[in-house]
Design an enzyme around this catalytic site. Structure first.
Site, PDB file in Angstrom:
ATOM      1  N   CYS A   1      50.962  84.630 -76.139  1.00 63.36           N
ATOM      2  CA  CYS A   1      49.626  85.398 -74.792  1.00 63.36           C
ATOM      3  C   CYS A   1      49.970  84.617 -73.422  1.00 63.36           C
ATOM      4  O   CYS A   1      49.923  85.478 -72.712  1.00 63.36           O
ATOM      5  CB  CYS A   1      48.926  84.342 -75.375  1.00 63.36           C
ATOM      6  SG  CYS A   1      49.431  82.784 -75.323  1.00 63.36           S
TER       7      CYS A   1
ATOM      8  N   HIS B   1      66.048  91.511 -91.742  1.00 61.60           N
ATOM      9  CA  HIS B   1      64.354  91.434 -92.370  1.00 61.60           C
ATOM     10  C   HIS B   1      64.191  91.684 -93.667  1.00 61.60           C
ATOM     11  O   HIS B   1      64.741  93.008 -94.839  1.00 61.60           O
ATOM     12  CB  HIS B   1      64.125  93.301 -91.902  1.00 61.60           C
ATOM     13  CG  HIS B   1      64.150  93.144 -89.815  1.00 61.60           C
ATOM     14  ND1 HIS B   1      63.690  94.405 -88.967  1.00 61.60           N
ATOM     15  CD2 HIS B   1      64.953  91.920 -89.325  1.00 61.60           C
ATOM     16  CE1 HIS B   1      64.152  93.741 -87.958  1.00 61.60           C
ATOM     17  NE2 HIS B   1      64.278  92.403 -87.981  1.00 61.60           N
TER      18      HIS B   1
ATOM     19  N   HIS C   1      44.948  89.737 -74.096  1.00 62.18           N
ATOM     20  CA  HIS C   1      45.059  88.459 -75.020  1.00 62.18           C
ATOM     21  C   HIS C   1      45.728  88.979 -76.040  1.00 62.18           C
ATOM     22  O   HIS C   1      46.378  90.077 -76.758  1.00 62.18           O
ATOM     23  CB  HIS C   1      44.039  87.923 -75.077  1.00 62.18           C
ATOM     24  CG  HIS C   1      43.269  88.168 -75.422  1.00 62.18           C
ATOM     25  ND1 HIS C   1      42.524  86.737 -77.204  1.00 62.18           N
ATOM     26  CD2 HIS C   1      42.069  88.797 -76.994  1.00 62.18           C
ATOM     27  CE1 HIS C   1      41.843  87.130 -77.670  1.00 62.18           C
ATOM     28  NE2 HIS C   1      41.893  89.145 -77.314  1.00 62.18           N
TER      29      HIS C   1
ATOM     30  N   HIS D   1      45.613  78.873 -75.363  1.00 62.10           N
ATOM     31  CA  HIS D   1      45.177  79.955 -75.365  1.00 62.10           C
ATOM     32  C   HIS D   1      45.002  81.399 -73.532  1.00 62.10           C
ATOM     33  O   HIS D   1      44.293  80.514 -73.258  1.00 62.10           O
ATOM     34  CB  HIS D   1      43.851  80.564 -75.788  1.00 62.10           C
ATOM     35  CG  HIS D   1      44.088  81.998 -76.511  1.00 62.10           C
ATOM     36  ND1 HIS D   1      45.254  83.082 -76.582  1.00 62.10           N
ATOM     37  CD2 HIS D   1      43.527  83.152 -76.289  1.00 62.10           C
ATOM     38  CE1 HIS D   1      45.142  84.526 -76.644  1.00 62.10           C
ATOM     39  NE2 HIS D   1      44.188  84.720 -76.342  1.00 62.10           N
TER      40      HIS D   1
END
Length: 251
Positions: A136, A79, A215, A203
């Protein structure tokens, strides 16, 4: 191997992984902890993610070479900008396997770990976007699963840019149990296929009722959004699952 040798082995592979993370900065480094000839070794891998500063994807060729060397004990990644605590996306990805994940912060020189304990599902709202881990379609599947409907997890291309060029939703919805409802009024649980900066339907979202959808747009957090004029103009197909009547009492 005695306790002193074991401690030295841990220090050695962690030191090598930390140095690799520093070298990769500001990108995420990734690799594998491999048990080979009785010793734990860090096996560095190439990060093939489209956005390596935000995520990692281990090169399949590197993974296969590591498997040839011995038993893979853990996934290791860095990270670069945040503490070495597992993100929600880390937990989701790690839960798909059965081995620990080690996380290193090159700046803090500290370590964290996550040991998967079965499937992990992030909260539906506020998720970080990670291709094929939290995107999504993942969000839609998790919403439907909470409602009692298990949907197929379609395999996506490794590169999200390829998906933008050749989106697969339009050819997969019927095989997933959805039907095109065209001009019928929307009901809670209907799926929406949209075109976002693409000529194809790349999408998807779930209609929640009362003019709202759930979404997850690329590089944004998942959210409950108003199904307003812009999103409506992006919508190419409105779908309803064949089992919606049995699940939500609608037909």
């Amino acid at each position: 191997m005695n306790s002193l040798e074991s401690a030295r082995s841990v220090i050695n592979w962690k030191y090598i992984a930390l140095e690799a993370a520093k070298k990769a900065y500001p990108k995420e480094s990734c690799g594998l902890l491999v048990l080979t000839k009785g010793k734990k070794k860090y096996w560095p891998c190439r990060n093939t993610a489209k956005y390596p500063e935000q995520m990692f994807q281990i090169c399949p060729i590197d993974y296969a070479k590591a498997e040839e060397q011995g038993e893979i004990l853990a996934i290791v990644h860095s990270h670069p900008f945040t503490p070495p605590t597992p993100s929600e996306a880390d937990k989701v990805a790690a839960s798909k396997g059965k081995i620990p994940w080690y996380i290193v912060s090159p700046g803090m020189e500290k370590w964290g770990e996550f040991i998967p304990q079965g499937a992990y599902v992030s909260p539906l709202l506020g998720r970080q976007w990670v291709w094929a881990v939290q995107d999504c379609w993942t969000l839609a599947r998790d919403w439907y699963k909470q409602e009692g409907l298990e949907l197929r997890d379609w395999e996506r291309p490794s590169d999200p840019e390829q998906f933008l060029k050749f989106p697969m939703f339009d050819g997969a919805f019927s095989a997933t149990g959805f039907e095109w409802i065209k001009d019928a009024p929307l009901r809670k649980g209907d799926a929406l296929l949209m075109s976002i900066r693409s000529s194809g339907l790349n999408h998807c979202g779930v209609y929640l009722g009362d003019g709202n959808i759930l979404h997850h747009l690329q590089n944004r957090l998942s959210c409950r959004d108003c199904y307003g004029e812009w999103l409506q103009s992006c919508t190419g197909k409105r779908l309803r699952h064949a089992n919606s009547k049995a699940i939500w009492g609608t037909g």
